[in-house]
Design a protein around this motif. Structure first.
Motif, PDB file in Angstrom:
ATOM      1  N   SER A  98      35.452 -17.084  -4.032  1.00  0.00           N
ATOM      2  CA  SER A  98      36.632 -17.388  -3.227  1.00  0.00           C
ATOM      3  C   SER A  98      37.525 -18.353  -3.999  1.00  0.00           C
ATOM      4  O   SER A  98      37.230 -19.541  -4.143  1.00  0.00           O
ATOM      5  CB  SER A  98      36.172 -18.023  -1.910  1.00  0.00           C
ATOM      6  N   GLY A 112      41.236 -20.133  -4.635  1.00  0.00           N
ATOM      7  CA  GLY A 112      42.479 -20.499  -3.966  1.00  0.00           C
ATOM      8  C   GLY A 112      43.641 -20.170  -4.892  1.00  0.00           C
ATOM      9  O   GLY A 112      43.724 -20.723  -5.995  1.00  0.00           O
ATOM     10  N   ARG A 153      46.006 -23.190  -5.479  1.00  0.00           N
ATOM     11  CA  ARG A 153      45.370 -24.193  -6.339  1.00  0.00           C
ATOM     12  C   ARG A 153      45.276 -23.685  -7.767  1.00  0.00           C
ATOM     13  O   ARG A 153      45.420 -24.452  -8.720  1.00  0.00           O
ATOM     14  CB  ARG A 153      43.975 -24.527  -5.826  1.00  0.00           C
ATOM     15  N   ARG A 185      39.464 -37.570   6.003  1.00  0.00           N
ATOM     16  CA  ARG A 185      38.089 -37.106   5.926  1.00  0.00           C
ATOM     17  C   ARG A 185      37.316 -38.298   5.382  1.00  0.00           C
ATOM     18  O   ARG A 185      37.828 -39.007   4.510  1.00  0.00           O
ATOM     19  CB  ARG A 185      37.988 -35.950   4.921  1.00  0.00           C
ATOM     20  N   PHE A 226      48.083 -28.482  -3.432  1.00  0.00           N
ATOM     21  CA  PHE A 226      46.618 -28.483  -3.577  1.00  0.00           C
ATOM     22  C   PHE A 226      45.943 -28.260  -2.224  1.00  0.00           C
ATOM     23  O   PHE A 226      45.000 -27.481  -2.095  1.00  0.00           O
ATOM     24  CB  PHE A 226      46.133 -29.794  -4.190  1.00  0.00           C
ATOM     25  N   ARG A 227      46.397 -28.964  -1.207  1.00  0.00           N
ATOM     26  CA  ARG A 227      45.814 -28.797   0.134  1.00  0.00           C
ATOM     27  C   ARG A 227      46.956 -28.660   1.131  1.00  0.00           C
ATOM     28  O   ARG A 227      47.697 -29.605   1.377  1.00  0.00           O
ATOM     29  CB  ARG A 227      44.928 -29.996   0.484  1.00  0.00           C
ATOM     30  N   THR A 228      47.102 -27.466   1.659  1.00  0.00           N
ATOM     31  CA  THR A 228      48.186 -27.177   2.596  1.00  0.00           C
ATOM     32  C   THR A 228      47.602 -26.430   3.794  1.00  0.00           C
ATOM     33  O   THR A 228      46.525 -25.836   3.684  1.00  0.00           O
ATOM     34  CB  THR A 228      49.247 -26.283   1.920  1.00  0.00           C
ATOM     35  N   GLU A 262      38.215 -28.935  -6.573  1.00  0.00           N
ATOM     36  CA  GLU A 262      37.709 -27.550  -6.466  1.00  0.00           C
ATOM     37  C   GLU A 262      38.860 -26.551  -6.496  1.00  0.00           C
ATOM     38  O   GLU A 262      39.850 -26.716  -5.801  1.00  0.00           O
ATOM     39  CB  GLU A 262      36.932 -27.399  -5.150  1.00  0.00           C
ATOM     40  N   VAL A 263      38.693 -25.507  -7.301  1.00  0.00           N
ATOM     41  CA  VAL A 263      39.685 -24.435  -7.294  1.00  0.00           C
ATOM     42  C   VAL A 263      39.082 -23.111  -6.845  1.00  0.00           C
ATOM     43  O   VAL A 263      39.788 -22.202  -6.421  1.00  0.00           O
ATOM     44  CB  VAL A 263      40.359 -24.273  -8.685  1.00  0.00           C
ATOM     45  N   ARG A 265      44.355 -23.432   7.622  1.00  0.00           N
ATOM     46  CA  ARG A 265      43.442 -24.483   8.083  1.00  0.00           C
ATOM     47  C   ARG A 265      44.253 -25.703   8.488  1.00  0.00           C
ATOM     48  O   ARG A 265      45.120 -26.147   7.736  1.00  0.00           O
ATOM     49  CB  ARG A 265      42.450 -24.875   6.971  1.00  0.00           C
ATOM     50  N   GLU A 269      44.307 -28.830   8.231  1.00  0.00           N
ATOM     51  CA  GLU A 269      43.657 -29.871   7.433  1.00  0.00           C
ATOM     52  C   GLU A 269      43.994 -31.268   7.970  1.00  0.00           C
ATOM     53  O   GLU A 269      45.122 -31.516   8.402  1.00  0.00           O
ATOM     54  CB  GLU A 269      44.113 -29.783   5.976  1.00  0.00           C
TER      55      GLU A 269
HETATM   56  P1  ATP Z   1      37.860 -28.272   0.029  1.00  0.00           P
HETATM   57  O1  ATP Z   1      36.479 -28.868  -0.096  1.00  0.00           O
HETATM   58  O2  ATP Z   1      38.786 -28.668  -1.086  1.00  0.00           O
HETATM   59  O3  ATP Z   1      38.467 -28.422   1.387  1.00  0.00           O
HETATM   60  P2  ATP Z   1      36.586 -25.827   0.668  1.00  0.00           P
HETATM   61  O4  ATP Z   1      35.229 -25.986   0.039  1.00  0.00           O
HETATM   62  O5  ATP Z   1      36.738 -26.041   2.117  1.00  0.00           O
HETATM   63  O6  ATP Z   1      37.667 -26.694  -0.147  1.00  0.00           O
HETATM   64  P3  ATP Z   1      36.443 -22.994   0.554  1.00  0.00           P
HETATM   65  O7  ATP Z   1      36.198 -22.824   1.994  1.00  0.00           O
HETATM   66  O8  ATP Z   1      35.315 -22.795  -0.411  1.00  0.00           O
HETATM   67  O9  ATP Z   1      37.153 -24.401   0.282  1.00  0.00           O
HETATM   68  O10 ATP Z   1      37.673 -22.063   0.162  1.00  0.00           O
HETATM   69  C1  ATP Z   1      37.756 -21.391  -1.092  1.00  0.00           C
HETATM   70  C2  ATP Z   1      38.967 -21.834  -1.876  1.00  0.00           C
HETATM   71  O11 ATP Z   1      40.140 -21.784  -1.075  1.00  0.00           O
HETATM   72  C3  ATP Z   1      38.903 -23.255  -2.378  1.00  0.00           C
HETATM   73  O12 ATP Z   1      38.181 -23.328  -3.594  1.00  0.00           O
HETATM   74  C4  ATP Z   1      40.346 -23.596  -2.579  1.00  0.00           C
HETATM   75  O13 ATP Z   1      40.789 -23.141  -3.844  1.00  0.00           O
HETATM   76  C5  ATP Z   1      41.042 -22.790  -1.508  1.00  0.00           C
HETATM   77  N1  ATP Z   1      41.419 -23.659  -0.373  1.00  0.00           N
HETATM   78  C6  ATP Z   1      40.634 -24.043   0.653  1.00  0.00           C
HETATM   79  N2  ATP Z   1      41.323 -24.822   1.519  1.00  0.00           N
HETATM   80  C7  ATP Z   1      42.590 -24.914   1.021  1.00  0.00           C
HETATM   81  C8  ATP Z   1      43.790 -25.571   1.460  1.00  0.00           C
HETATM   82  N3  ATP Z   1      43.831 -26.233   2.598  1.00  0.00           N
HETATM   83  N4  ATP Z   1      44.892 -25.469   0.688  1.00  0.00           N
HETATM   84  C9  ATP Z   1      44.877 -24.761  -0.462  1.00  0.00           C
HETATM   85  N5  ATP Z   1      43.779 -24.113  -0.916  1.00  0.00           N
HETATM   86  C10 ATP Z   1      42.652 -24.184  -0.193  1.00  0.00           C
END
Ligand code: ATP
Length: 564
Positions: free
Chosen positions: A430, A432, A435, A98, A296-298, A370-371, A286, A288
């Motif tokens: 929302s 996670g 997280r 990104r 943290f991001r999966t 972000e959590v 997602r 990603e």
């Molecule tokens: P980021 O900016 O880190 O990608 P986001 O703003 O896209 O997050 P939201 O769409 O607001 O995330 O989703 C709400 C919550 O879901 C996030 O605060 C996070 O805790 C969790 N979350 C989002 N994407 C992921 C991911 N790929 N893996 C784990 N947790 C996730």
């Protein structure tokens, strides 16, 4: 910090919190399995969230909607067209990022020369080492590569743009043998700009698409392409899209849309009146661009989402209420309150329909992340589904009023004087779950060094979150202790508290330490005195203090300590 994080991940693996998924088959990046303790921790966090948001309120109900979502739902919500991240490719290392996550790559020119250094800046020394190896092994074997802390440097003898406007050229690198190494590059914008090797941004849809179809979609694609005898990529894509569209489904990228499309069903069945909330916990998916920092991001993760529906004149007040309430939950369960903060989104960060957005952030070992997000989504989602389906989500308020909860709040805007029909505004929180689990583990992880002893780990999880609530230990293998051990265990298990009996032939102190390491808040010991006066000792993980209490009081004391 990096070393501490590695030690935490090692503990997670060693003690059964987290395993690499499919490890015996070589594993899959970004896929994790939760072991016996991980699953308890995750469930306890989710349960604490559900208790606070559903059971403790009169006006919030739960729902559990399908993960597999039809195309129409996500087309209406805007996800098919807009749920994208920008993606850039690094032409130097062939990795994808990104744009905000891409490591800054600079070409530092020597004054007036086309020679200089390419420096790649990494977030930490470990990553820098990986880049150094990658460059030496794959990208430019033989090139002179040096590393200074978090920076990797390549020595450039010359950099030429063969076709300046077309953004390409070649770099002549110095090599260890003294000869030159020429590597081509593309995507060069201007000399000495920040990122000469990252391509232009392009949008990338994050949803996992799949097909509800007994015929393999690949076979359909092949058949269509052969039948139409088309060679133009764009046309083939359109034709294939048409053929596959009827069976296209997506794995939901958030749980929220399932709530919105059930809005009327919930109102009808539960006779809910505004303001009210619908809570949902479950998996989201997602695709990603980059998976990072363990869980943290999966691609597959769990969300705890609450959609709270309000009258428009109350929406700002409820938005403020939920920001405070969600932050309070985070602070209540963390040891280090300073590692949790909130951040308001700038206007250009928010979805176009959002009226406000706040993130809860945790200070992870690699920085703030972000959590949870709390957002005022306006009435966009309900309106979109109304437009697409003809279903009416309007609510009629005969005598518009202000909720008793908000009577004193200045944020309530003008209340209509006559009966009013409107589409409710949604305030969303929302969180996670994975997280949250990672953040609470980082917060709890403490390495204790007592004089003259080996360093050991204490996981200071909030007692509500701790996987094992209580470990019961007979002091020795004396068979007379056994009925008491079982009696105490039964009284706790009946209360739904995960209790283990720790009867290994280890010194009692060792057994305590093994439980400190997994965060067990209370250890109960049955000893000789128990046989005489029906009392046991209860040891507190955090203070290591022990008290004698009657066996009959054990479950009420522990319940009180957990729930307060
Ligand atoms: P980021 O900016 O880190 O990608 P986001 O703003 O896209 O997050 P939201 O769409 O607001 O995330 O989703 C709400 C919550 O879901 C996030 O605060 C996070 O805790 C969790 N979350 C989002 N994407 C992921 C991911 N790929 N893996 C784990 N947790 C996730």
């Amino acid at each position: 910090q990096a070393q501490r994080f590695r030690a935490l991940l090692d503990l997670c693996k060693r003690r059964g919190f987290l395993f690499q998924s499919a490890e015996i088959h070589g594993g899959l990046r970004g896929a994790y399995d939760y072991g016996p303790l991980g699953v308890e921790l995750k469930k306890n966090i989710a349960q604490s969230w559900w208790r606070r948001n559903v059971y403790f309120r009169d006006n919030v109900v739960g729902i559990d909607t399908s993960i597999v979502t039809p195309h129409n739902v996500l087309k209406a919500s805007g996800h098919v067209d807009e749920f994208t991240d920008a993606l850039v490719d690094c032409l130097l290392t062939k990795e994808r990022f990104r744009p905000d996550k891409a490591p800054p790559i600079n070409f530092k020119q020597d004054k007036g020369q086309s020679s200089g250094k390419i420096s790649i800046h990494s977030p930490d020394k470990e990553t820098a080492k990986l880049w150094e190896q990658k460059i030496q092994n794959e990208l430019a074997p033989g090139a002179v590569v040096t590393r200074q802390g978090k920076e990797v440097l390549l020595h450039v003898k010359e950099m030429t743009t063969t076709t300046y406007g077309k953004q390409s050229g070649s770099i002549v690198l110095e090599t260890t043998s003294g000869s030159n190494l020429t590597i081509p590059y593309h995507g060069y914008a201007e000399p000495a700009t920040n990122s000469p090797f990252l391509t232009d941004e392009r949008p990338f849809n994050l949803m996992f698409k799949t097909f509800l179809d007994p015929i393999d979609p690949i076979d359909r694609v092949i058949k269509t392409t052969i039948e139409n005898n088309t060679s133009d990529a764009r046309t083939i894509r359109d034709q294939v899209d048409n053929v596959l569209r009827p069976s296209t489904v997506y794995l939901r990228p958030e749980t929220a849309q399932g709530v919105f499309i059930n809005f009327n069903q919930v109102m009808r069945t539960m006779k809910t009146k505004l303001p009210f909330g619908i809570a949902q916990m479950g998996k989201s998916f997602r695709n990603e661009i980059r998976l990072e920092h363990a869980i943290f991001r999966t691609p597959e993760f769990e969300q705890l989402e609450l959609e709270y529906f309000t009258a428009p004149w109350e929406s700002s007040a409820w938005f403020q209420y939920w920001q405070k309430d969600r932050l309070a939950w985070w602070l209540e369960h963390a040891n280090n309150k300073g590692d949790i903060r909130t951040r308001n989104h700038e206007a250009d960060e928010m979805a176009h329909y959002a009226k406000g957005c706040m993130d809860v952030e945790y200070k992870f070992p690699w920085g703030w992340g972000e959590v949870e997000g709390v957002a005022n989504r306006g009435n966009y989602d309900l309106t979109q589904h109304m437009k697409a389906t003809g279903e009416n989500f309007e609510v009629l308020e005969d005598k518009p009023d202000v909720s008793s909860h908000l009577k004193e709040t200045a944020l309530v805007t003008s209340v209509p004087q006559e009966p009013t029909r409107f589409v409710p505004t949604v305030i969303e929180s929302s969180c996670g779950l994975n997280r949250a689990l990672l953040a609470f583990l980082c917060d709890a992880f403490q390495q204790v060094q007592e004089p003259g002893k080996e360093s050991r780990t204490v996981l200071k999880l909030h007692p509500r979150f701790a996987p094992v609530k209580c470990a019961i230990m007979p002091l020795t293998g004396n068979a007379e202790f056994q009925p008491y051990v079982e009696k105490v265990a039964r009284s706790l298990r009946r209360q739904g508290l995960y209790t283990v009996i720790e009867a290994q032939k280890l010194r009692i102190g060792k057994r305590y330490y093994r439980h400190d390491e997994i965060g067990t808040p209370f250890c109960i010991t049955v000893d000789h005195q128990t046989l005489e006066d029906q009392t046991v000792t209860i040891r507190d993980r955090d203070t290591a203090e022990q008290h004698r209490i009657p066996i009959t009081d054990v479950s009420s004391i522990i319940n009180e300590k957990i729930w307060g």
